[in-house]
Design a protein around this motif. Sequence first.
Motif, mmCIF file in Angstrom:
data_model
loop_
_atom_site.group_PDB
_atom_site.id
_atom_site.type_symbol
_atom_site.label_atom_id
_atom_site.label_comp_id
_atom_site.label_asym_id
_atom_site.label_seq_id
_atom_site.Cartn_x
_atom_site.Cartn_y
_atom_site.Cartn_z
ATOM 1 N N CYS A 61 0.517 -0.756 0.293
ATOM 2 C CA CYS A 61 0.057 -0.015 0.042
ATOM 3 C C CYS A 61 0.712 1.508 -0.017
ATOM 4 O O CYS A 61 1.533 1.203 0.016
ATOM 5 N N VAL A 62 0.579 2.230 -0.143
ATOM 6 C CA VAL A 62 1.192 3.853 -0.138
ATOM 7 C C VAL A 62 0.955 4.188 1.419
ATOM 8 O O VAL A 62 0.138 3.937 1.643
ATOM 9 N N ASN A 63 2.071 4.374 1.611
ATOM 10 C CA ASN A 63 2.493 4.429 3.138
ATOM 11 C C ASN A 63 2.194 5.841 3.409
ATOM 12 O O ASN A 63 2.054 7.014 2.830
ATOM 13 N N CYS A 73 -3.973 0.792 -2.045
ATOM 14 C CA CYS A 73 -3.746 -0.986 -2.039
ATOM 15 C C CYS A 73 -3.130 -1.685 -2.879
ATOM 16 O O CYS A 73 -4.289 -1.213 -3.673
ATOM 17 N N SER A 122 3.464 -0.146 -9.458
ATOM 18 C CA SER A 122 2.202 -0.051 -9.645
ATOM 19 C C SER A 122 1.299 -0.681 -10.264
ATOM 20 O O SER A 122 1.544 -1.709 -10.068
ATOM 21 N N THR A 126 -2.317 3.062 -8.737
ATOM 22 C CA THR A 126 -1.638 4.249 -8.146
ATOM 23 C C THR A 126 -0.029 3.179 -8.420
ATOM 24 O O THR A 126 -0.102 2.974 -9.056
ATOM 25 N N CYS A 128 3.093 3.637 -7.227
ATOM 26 C CA CYS A 128 4.230 4.280 -6.029
ATOM 27 C C CYS A 128 5.997 4.897 -6.032
ATOM 28 O O CYS A 128 5.945 5.618 -5.042
ATOM 29 N N ALA A 134 2.354 8.984 -4.433
ATOM 30 C CA ALA A 134 3.007 8.441 -3.283
ATOM 31 C C ALA A 134 3.604 9.527 -2.167
ATOM 32 O O ALA A 134 4.892 9.075 -2.466
ATOM 33 N N CYS A 138 5.961 3.566 0.049
ATOM 34 C CA CYS A 138 4.583 2.395 -0.059
ATOM 35 C C CYS A 138 5.227 1.828 0.998
ATOM 36 O O CYS A 138 6.461 1.200 0.728
ATOM 37 N N ALA A 175 10.008 6.558 -0.062
ATOM 38 C CA ALA A 175 9.431 5.351 0.875
ATOM 39 C C ALA A 175 9.818 4.825 2.076
ATOM 40 O O ALA A 175 9.612 4.237 2.784
ATOM 41 N N SER A 202 -6.775 6.260 -7.316
ATOM 42 C CA SER A 202 -5.840 6.527 -6.298
ATOM 43 C C SER A 202 -6.155 8.098 -5.262
ATOM 44 O O SER A 202 -5.198 8.074 -4.752
ATOM 45 N N THR A 215 -7.722 0.126 -3.937
ATOM 46 C CA THR A 215 -7.178 0.794 -5.146
ATOM 47 C C THR A 215 -7.953 -0.283 -6.364
ATOM 48 O O THR A 215 -7.214 -1.103 -6.963
#
Length: 250
Positions: A61-63, A73, A122, A126, A128, A134, A138, A175, A202, A215
Amino acid sequence: MLLAVGGSLGVAETATAATASGPEGQTITVSKVEGLDPAGETVTVHGEGFDLATGIYVVVCVNTGAGQQPTPCLGGVDMEGSAGASAWISSNPPSYGEGLAQPFEEVDGKGSFDVQLTVAGSDEFTDCLDPAQAPNGCVVGTRADHTRTADRSADVVIPITFAAGAGGDAGGDGAGSGAAAGTDTGAGDRETAGTGGPSPSSTTAGGAGSDLAETGSPVGPVALAALALLGAGGALVIARRRPTEETNRP
């Protein structure tokens, strides 16, 4: 190296693997977290010390930072395990999840698991590697499944980075920095409009009432749509049969 975030999470890293701990002492270990292939690479996630009564998703997932539900996610929540982008672990799933969710292995009264995830940089919705989508990169981690969406007690996340690919940068700066791996304890879910499968675009739109990591198309709506289609199909069959029956009447 041991990293502490807010005194609530420790992340121990080797050259390729990393381990993080959560709010209830549970831990996850990801076999590789740096220099991942943006096109997709398989990693192994081992977890232990989880509450057997709380089903979880193992996801990419995106952080969104400490105290926030990691979302959207990538690949959505793959409840059937066919895409490999996520896994559903539960020893007491709803009736429709029996045979789909992988049960925990019980060790000393706690839940353990081992799963393989296909981690890509990706998906359709979404990316990353896109700082606009993001900014903190992620993570690979766990979160409570859709039966306990607002429950942050199962959140354990580890930041990941990607190798430079043909499509863009390495995607590692965000990240591994900003809100790093953290135990999520807040209630502010940052949901998008749906999920494919444990996530549609996203762009954030929802709140704590959303069911799943986002997502793709949400599992709930997909299931409802399938039921609706079945219902519509049945109605169509009935509608087609009635004229025939009336025509054949004496």
